[in-house]
Structure formats: structure tokens, C-alpha cells
Design a protein around this motif. Structure first.
Motif, short mmCIF file in Angstrom:
data_model
loop_
_atom_site.label_atom_id
_atom_site.label_comp_id
_atom_site.label_asym_id
_atom_site.label_seq_id
_atom_site.Cartn_x
_atom_site.Cartn_y
_atom_site.Cartn_z
N ALA A 24 45.32 41.67 48.40
CA ALA A 24 44.13 41.98 47.60
C ALA A 24 43.39 43.18 48.17
CB ALA A 24 43.21 40.76 47.54
N ARG A 25 43.31 43.25 49.49
CA ARG A 25 42.64 44.40 50.13
C ARG A 25 43.38 45.71 49.84
NH1 ARG A 25 41.91 40.92 55.34
NH2 ARG A 25 39.85 40.06 54.98
N ILE A 26 44.71 45.66 49.89
CA ILE A 26 45.52 46.86 49.61
C ILE A 26 45.31 47.30 48.17
CG2 ILE A 26 47.90 47.67 49.33
CD1 ILE A 26 48.60 45.86 51.80
N ALA A 31 43.08 51.19 44.45
CA ALA A 31 42.34 51.42 43.21
C ALA A 31 41.13 52.32 43.46
CB ALA A 31 41.90 50.09 42.60
N ALA A 32 40.51 52.18 44.62
CA ALA A 32 39.33 52.99 44.96
C ALA A 32 39.65 54.48 45.04
CB ALA A 32 38.72 52.50 46.27
N THR A 37 39.69 55.54 36.87
CA THR A 37 40.63 54.65 36.20
C THR A 37 40.01 53.26 36.07
OG1 THR A 37 42.51 55.87 37.12
CG2 THR A 37 42.95 53.64 36.31
N GLU A 38 40.18 52.66 34.91
CA GLU A 38 39.69 51.30 34.70
C GLU A 38 40.78 50.32 35.16
OE1 GLU A 38 38.55 48.42 31.00
OE2 GLU A 38 37.96 50.52 30.86
N TRP A 39 40.49 49.55 36.18
CA TRP A 39 41.46 48.64 36.78
C TRP A 39 41.16 47.20 36.39
CZ3 TRP A 39 45.54 50.68 39.22
CH2 TRP A 39 45.44 51.98 39.70
N ILE A 40 42.20 46.46 36.08
CA ILE A 40 42.12 45.01 35.95
C ILE A 40 43.08 44.45 36.98
CG2 ILE A 40 42.51 43.02 34.46
CD1 ILE A 40 42.01 44.88 32.05
N PHE A 41 42.53 43.72 37.95
CA PHE A 41 43.36 43.15 39.01
C PHE A 41 43.89 41.79 38.57
CE2 PHE A 41 40.54 45.38 42.42
CZ PHE A 41 41.09 46.60 42.09
N GLN A 42 45.10 41.47 39.02
CA GLN A 42 45.68 40.18 38.71
C GLN A 42 46.29 39.55 39.95
OE1 GLN A 42 47.82 39.32 34.99
NE2 GLN A 42 49.55 38.65 36.23
N TYR A 43 46.02 38.28 40.14
CA TYR A 43 46.64 37.51 41.22
C TYR A 43 47.34 36.30 40.61
CZ TYR A 43 47.41 34.28 44.99
OH TYR A 43 48.01 33.41 45.85
N SER A 44 48.53 36.01 41.13
CA SER A 44 49.29 34.87 40.64
C SER A 44 49.93 34.13 41.81
CB SER A 44 50.39 35.34 39.68
OG SER A 44 51.13 34.22 39.21
N PRO A 45 49.53 32.87 42.02
CA PRO A 45 50.24 32.06 43.02
C PRO A 45 51.61 31.71 42.44
CG PRO A 45 48.51 30.78 41.98
CD PRO A 45 48.42 32.16 41.41
N ASN A 64 39.52 36.49 45.37
CA ASN A 64 38.35 36.93 44.60
C ASN A 64 37.18 37.32 45.49
OD1 ASN A 64 39.30 36.94 41.95
ND2 ASN A 64 39.06 34.73 41.78
N ASP A 65 37.11 36.77 46.70
CA ASP A 65 36.08 37.21 47.64
C ASP A 65 36.28 38.67 48.03
OD1 ASP A 65 34.72 34.80 47.66
OD2 ASP A 65 35.68 34.07 49.50
N VAL A 66 37.53 39.13 48.01
CA VAL A 66 37.83 40.55 48.26
C VAL A 66 37.53 41.38 47.02
CG1 VAL A 66 39.67 42.21 48.80
CG2 VAL A 66 39.59 40.00 50.00
#
Length: 161
Positions: A24-26, A31-32, A37-45, A64-66
Motif C-alpha cells: 500500500a505504501r509503494i 501515485a504521488a 492523475t486520478e487514482w483509484i486504489f484497490q486491495y484484494s485479500p 486503508n490506514d495508509v
């Protein structure tokens, strides 16, 4: 899942959570570099249905805390019905539990990705939406990995009829 932690990663719960948080940090750092650019992040276990729900919520919250969806970063949490390990009603119960227990729920989109190993992908997706999922992922006519993914056409016709 327990099996992935032990057999694939050879790690404990903290070790696997660290992988997700570092990832998540990477993502956030890269993205920064592109602020226009408009970013939508996705995480999937990856093997959600085989994971203890409290641990799945803990990892989702750590990611999500990141990313901080509460500060405007769009985030999708994708919950797969991995190799359809659970019946559709159990999967829906898992989705409902996660929706009720993760932080930032009002700021994230819960997505489901159902597989058709038991032939229940559409049923699992429909029940997951009833349980609180915001979106579903699937394919046209169910073509996809192994025995296929959820068929968007069938689900659309079920919802329409």
C-alpha cells in the motif's frame, strides 16, 4: 488464508499484514509522483474466503490506514470467493461481517469477485450485493479462470426480471 500464510509465504499473520501495508505504501508513493492523475486504489485479500474474518478486517484496515479513503482517496476493497470455498450464503455472511466491521466503510467501495467452481457464482454475487457489496466483478458469459467467473449477463437478467 491460513494455508497461504503457512504454505506459500511461510509467515505469521503480522508478516503477511506487513506485505500488504508495504505494498500500500509503494502504491501511494508511486501515485504521488503523478499528482494530475486520478487514482483509484484497490486491495484484494487473495484467498478471502479462507481467511479468518477478524484478520481480513485487520489487514484491510491497515491498508486503508495508509491510503486514507476518509481523506478523499478512492479505494476499492475486492473480496474474492476464492475457488468457491464457501457456499453463496456463507460468502454473503462474510461480506456482511466485513461491511459491518471495517473502518472507513462509508468511504470505500466493497467489490466481490466470485468464481464458478461450484456453479454458484451468480448466486454468490447476488447474495453479496444483498449483504452490502457495492459492486460485482465478472465476465460476459462467465468466461474466466478455471471454471469461470460470475456471468454478468445472467446476473443482469436476474436483476432485471
Amino acid at each position: 488464508s491460513t494455508v497461504q500464510r503457512e504454505q506459500v509465504f511461510g509467515m505469521d499473520r503480522e508478516g503477511v499484514k506487513d506485505i500488504a501495508v508495504n505494498g500500500a505504501r509503494i502504491v501511494k508513493a508511486n501515485a504521488a509522483k503523478y499528482p494530475n492523475t486520478e487514482w483509484i486504489f484497490q486491495y484484494s485479500p487473495e484467498s478471502f474466503t479462507g481467511t479468518e474474518l477478524d484478520y481480513a478486517a485487520e489487514v484491510i484496515d491497515a491498508v486503508n490506514d495508509v491510503w486514507r479513503p476518509d481523506q478523499g482517496q478512492p479505494v476499492v476493497i475486492n473480496l474474492p470467493a476464492t475457488v468457491e470455498m464457501a457456499t453463496p450464503n456463507v460468502f454473503a455472511d462474510q461480506i456482511e461481517w466485513i461491511c459491518d466491521h471495517v473502518r472507513y466503510r462509508e468511504h470505500i467501495s466493497i467489490s466481490v469477485h466470485t468464481h464458478n467452481d461450484r456453479g454458484c457464482a451468480v448466486a454468490a454475487a447476488e447474495l453479496a450485493v444483498m449483504a452490502g457489496a457495492d459492486r460485482v466483478e465478472g465476465t460476459l458469459m462467465g468466461n474466466g479462470e478455471r471454471t469461470g467467473n460470475m456471468d454478468l449477463v445472467t446476473m443482469a437478467m436476474n436483476l432485471y426480471s
